[in-house]
Design a protein around this motif. Structure first.
Motif, PDB file in Angstrom:
ATOM      1  N   MET A 128       0.829  -1.025  -0.401  1.00 19.55           N
ATOM      2  CA  MET A 128      -0.065   0.156  -0.401  1.00 19.55           C
ATOM      3  C   MET A 128       1.005   0.763   0.201  1.00 19.55           C
ATOM      4  SD  MET A 128      -2.803  -1.011   0.021  1.00 19.55           S
ATOM      5  CE  MET A 128      -2.470  -2.810  -1.285  1.00 19.55           C
ATOM      6  N   LEU A 129       1.785   1.369   0.695  1.00 19.98           N
ATOM      7  CA  LEU A 129       2.852   2.127   0.474  1.00 19.98           C
ATOM      8  C   LEU A 129       3.374   2.521  -0.707  1.00 19.98           C
ATOM      9  CD1 LEU A 129       4.030   4.366   2.562  1.00 19.98           C
ATOM     10  CD2 LEU A 129       6.390   3.526   3.171  1.00 19.98           C
ATOM     11  N   HIS A 130       4.359   1.420  -1.594  1.00 18.63           N
ATOM     12  CA  HIS A 130       4.118   1.766  -2.528  1.00 18.63           C
ATOM     13  C   HIS A 130       3.363   2.096  -3.613  1.00 18.63           C
ATOM     14  CE1 HIS A 130       5.608  -0.368  -6.953  1.00 18.63           C
ATOM     15  NE2 HIS A 130       4.617  -0.367  -6.672  1.00 18.63           N
ATOM     16  N   ASN A 131       1.828   1.748  -3.129  1.00 13.57           N
ATOM     17  CA  ASN A 131       1.177   2.108  -4.208  1.00 13.57           C
ATOM     18  C   ASN A 131       1.090   3.716  -3.529  1.00 13.57           C
ATOM     19  OD1 ASN A 131       0.909   0.191  -5.405  1.00 13.57           O
ATOM     20  ND2 ASN A 131      -1.499  -1.094  -4.538  1.00 13.57           N
ATOM     21  N   ALA A 132       1.199   4.255  -2.595  1.00 19.40           N
ATOM     22  CA  ALA A 132       0.254   5.456  -2.389  1.00 19.40           C
ATOM     23  C   ALA A 132       1.885   6.820  -2.427  1.00 19.40           C
ATOM     24  CB  ALA A 132       0.429   5.992  -0.533  1.00 19.40           C
ATOM     25  N   ARG A 133       2.467   6.149  -2.688  1.00 18.19           N
ATOM     26  CA  ARG A 133       4.062   6.655  -3.200  1.00 18.19           C
ATOM     27  C   ARG A 133       3.367   7.182  -4.860  1.00 18.19           C
ATOM     28  NH1 ARG A 133       8.963   3.567   0.558  1.00 18.19           N
ATOM     29  NH2 ARG A 133       8.496   5.354   2.166  1.00 18.19           N
ATOM     30  N   GLN A 134       3.408   5.918  -5.541  1.00 12.40           N
ATOM     31  CA  GLN A 134       2.948   5.967  -7.173  1.00 12.40           C
ATOM     32  C   GLN A 134       2.156   7.249  -7.852  1.00 12.40           C
ATOM     33  OE1 GLN A 134       5.014   2.720  -9.481  1.00 12.40           O
ATOM     34  NE2 GLN A 134       2.822   1.981  -8.545  1.00 12.40           N
ATOM     35  N   THR A 175       0.345  12.448   2.787  1.00 10.86           N
ATOM     36  CA  THR A 175       1.734  12.001   2.489  1.00 10.86           C
ATOM     37  C   THR A 175       2.031  10.309   2.331  1.00 10.86           C
ATOM     38  OG1 THR A 175       1.344  11.321   4.526  1.00 10.86           O
ATOM     39  CG2 THR A 175       2.030  13.852   4.150  1.00 10.86           C
ATOM     40  N   PRO A 176       2.422  10.306   1.937  1.00  8.22           N
ATOM     41  CA  PRO A 176       2.259   8.527   1.650  1.00  8.22           C
ATOM     42  C   PRO A 176       1.718   7.857   2.369  1.00  8.22           C
ATOM     43  CG  PRO A 176       4.678   9.696   0.626  1.00  8.22           C
ATOM     44  CD  PRO A 176       3.713  10.383   1.561  1.00  8.22           C
ATOM     45  N   SER A 177       2.244   7.762   3.790  1.00 14.86           N
ATOM     46  CA  SER A 177       1.596   6.632   5.292  1.00 14.86           C
ATOM     47  C   SER A 177       0.637   6.947   4.793  1.00 14.86           C
ATOM     48  CB  SER A 177       2.927   7.654   6.359  1.00 14.86           C
ATOM     49  OG  SER A 177       2.595   8.768   6.719  1.00 14.86           O
ATOM     50  N   GLU A 178      -0.135   8.196   4.854  1.00 12.70           N
ATOM     51  CA  GLU A 178      -1.692   8.051   5.028  1.00 12.70           C
ATOM     52  C   GLU A 178      -2.141   8.013   4.867  1.00 12.70           C
ATOM     53  OE1 GLU A 178      -1.605  12.864   7.048  1.00 12.70           O
ATOM     54  OE2 GLU A 178      -1.794  12.785   5.760  1.00 12.70           O
ATOM     55  N   ALA A 179      -1.892   8.211   3.112  1.00 16.04           N
ATOM     56  CA  ALA A 179      -3.219   7.611   1.795  1.00 16.04           C
ATOM     57  C   ALA A 179      -2.327   6.432   2.073  1.00 16.04           C
ATOM     58  CB  ALA A 179      -2.346   7.648   0.653  1.00 16.04           C
ATOM     59  N   ALA A 180      -1.367   5.881   2.297  1.00 15.66           N
ATOM     60  CA  ALA A 180      -1.417   3.899   2.614  1.00 15.66           C
ATOM     61  C   ALA A 180      -1.922   3.695   3.997  1.00 15.66           C
ATOM     62  CB  ALA A 180       0.099   4.045   3.558  1.00 15.66           C
ATOM     63  N   ASP A 181      -1.997   4.515   4.964  1.00 15.16           N
ATOM     64  CA  ASP A 181      -3.285   3.537   5.226  1.00 15.16           C
ATOM     65  C   ASP A 181      -4.101   3.704   4.940  1.00 15.16           C
ATOM     66  OD1 ASP A 181      -1.251   3.793   7.353  1.00 15.16           O
ATOM     67  OD2 ASP A 181      -1.569   5.790   8.892  1.00 15.16           O
ATOM     68  N   VAL A 182      -5.589   4.542   4.362  1.00 21.93           N
ATOM     69  CA  VAL A 182      -6.843   4.559   4.486  1.00 21.93           C
ATOM     70  C   VAL A 182      -6.196   2.952   2.528  1.00 21.93           C
ATOM     71  CG1 VAL A 182      -8.269   5.373   1.865  1.00 21.93           C
ATOM     72  CG2 VAL A 182      -6.647   7.069   3.853  1.00 21.93           C
ATOM     73  N   MET A 183      -5.670   2.755   2.333  1.00 20.23           N
ATOM     74  CA  MET A 183      -5.630   1.717   1.669  1.00 20.23           C
ATOM     75  C   MET A 183      -5.086   0.591   2.415  1.00 20.23           C
ATOM     76  SD  MET A 183      -3.343   2.989  -1.367  1.00 20.23           S
ATOM     77  CE  MET A 183      -1.749   4.045  -1.466  1.00 20.23           C
ATOM     78  N   PHE A 184      -4.351   0.533   3.644  1.00 22.92           N
ATOM     79  CA  PHE A 184      -4.377  -0.867   4.531  1.00 22.92           C
ATOM     80  C   PHE A 184      -5.742  -1.159   4.879  1.00 22.92           C
ATOM     81  CE2 PHE A 184      -2.810  -2.354   8.478  1.00 22.92           C
ATOM     82  CZ  PHE A 184      -2.118  -3.594   8.312  1.00 22.92           C
ATOM     83  N   ASN A 215     -11.827   9.187   0.497  1.00 20.84           N
ATOM     84  CA  ASN A 215     -10.625  10.088   1.674  1.00 20.84           C
ATOM     85  C   ASN A 215      -9.288   9.872   1.105  1.00 20.84           C
ATOM     86  OD1 ASN A 215     -11.836   8.864   4.143  1.00 20.84           O
ATOM     87  ND2 ASN A 215     -12.771   7.307   3.422  1.00 20.84           N
ATOM     88  N   LEU A 216      -9.553   9.713  -1.133  1.00 24.26           N
ATOM     89  CA  LEU A 216      -7.362  10.312  -1.139  1.00 24.26           C
ATOM     90  C   LEU A 216      -8.240  10.646  -2.377  1.00 24.26           C
ATOM     91  CD1 LEU A 216      -6.910   6.349  -1.666  1.00 24.26           C
ATOM     92  CD2 LEU A 216      -5.589   8.056   0.186  1.00 24.26           C
ATOM     93  N   LEU A 217      -9.714  11.520  -2.308  1.00 21.05           N
ATOM     94  CA  LEU A 217      -9.237  12.676  -3.604  1.00 21.05           C
ATOM     95  C   LEU A 217     -10.167  13.784  -3.392  1.00 21.05           C
ATOM     96  CD1 LEU A 217     -10.392  10.023  -6.353  1.00 21.05           C
ATOM     97  CD2 LEU A 217      -8.198  10.455  -5.796  1.00 21.05           C
TER      98      LEU A 217
END
Length: 219
Positions: free
Chosen positions: A157-163, A175-184, A217-219
């Motif tokens: 998920m962190l990989h996805n968020a960074r991309q 931030t990448p960690s915030e986005a990754a937490d949503v996807m996680f 939550n992401l857009l």
């Protein structure tokens, strides 16, 4: 009669070594073992299933199962890894990366993520829940496997968020960690269990729920 192996004459009466066929047979055997192991684990539970039962159902020796998988925890790990491939001709992870690389519409991409979840969830979530329950019962190997599975999912998920942030497809300021937490949070087996197992939603409805949650939550 003289045979040939790799273009060279082979002694009369000896068959040329067919490595490809041997690999095919090994893959077929592996597939049978994993299929029967999945069925037995999900119907009888981790503790209630033995290697002997799996081997007998798959038509192989118990020794070969131990040799190839190392025991029940290794079998479950292999089943979970297989589940993540999805059902397409390309592994779901590769298709996800391709979708992210070519995406120009963030909403359409979140909807695609939802479809991936609908595809992989029915395969992966029951196995992760099996791991969770076995870990909760005190099995140390399964507790370690549960940590591995969760850590690998978060890294993905962190990989996805960074991309997505690099392509400016997410809301500015995330931030990448915030986005990754949503996807996680959207890809937990417990969410699948709640919506599909308990509420009776279809995998497709589950996927649409994830897509809407990601969009909100992401857009």
């Amino acid at each position: 009669m003289i045979g040939e192996v790799n273009g060279e004459a082979a002694p009369s009466g000896r068959r040329p070594y067919d490595g490809r066929r041997r690999r095919e047979l090994a893959e077929e055997s592996r597939g049978r073992v994993l299929a029967h192991a999945r069925e037995l684990f999900l119907s009888q539970g981790f503790g209630g299933t033995t290697i002997a039962q799996i081997a007998r159902a798959a038509g192989v020796s118990a020794e070969s199962v131990y040799k190839n998988f190392g025991g029940k925890a290794g079998l479950v790990r292999a089943i979970q890894e297989q589940s993540l491939l999805g059902v397409g001709t390309l592994p779901a992870e590769q298709r996800s990366d391709l979708a992210q690389t070519t995406a120009t519409d963030a909403v359409a991409l979140m909807e695609q993520f939802g479809r991936f979840a609908a595809e992989v969830g029915p395969l992966d979530a029951p196995i992760v829940l099996l791991i969770r329950d076995a870990a909760a019962s005190g099995d140390a190997d399964m507790a370690a496997l549960l940590r591995e599975v969760d850590d690998a999912r978060y890294r993905r998920m962190l990989h996805n968020a960074r991309q997505l942030i690099a392509k400016r497809l997410l809301r500015p300021g995330l931030t990448p960690s915030e986005a990754a937490d949503v996807m996680f949070a959207c890809t937990t087996a417990e969410l699948y269990e709640s919506l599909v197992g308990k509420r009776g939603r279809s995998p497709e409805e589950y996927g649409r729920f994830i897509a809407r949650t990601l969009i909100a939550n992401l857009l």
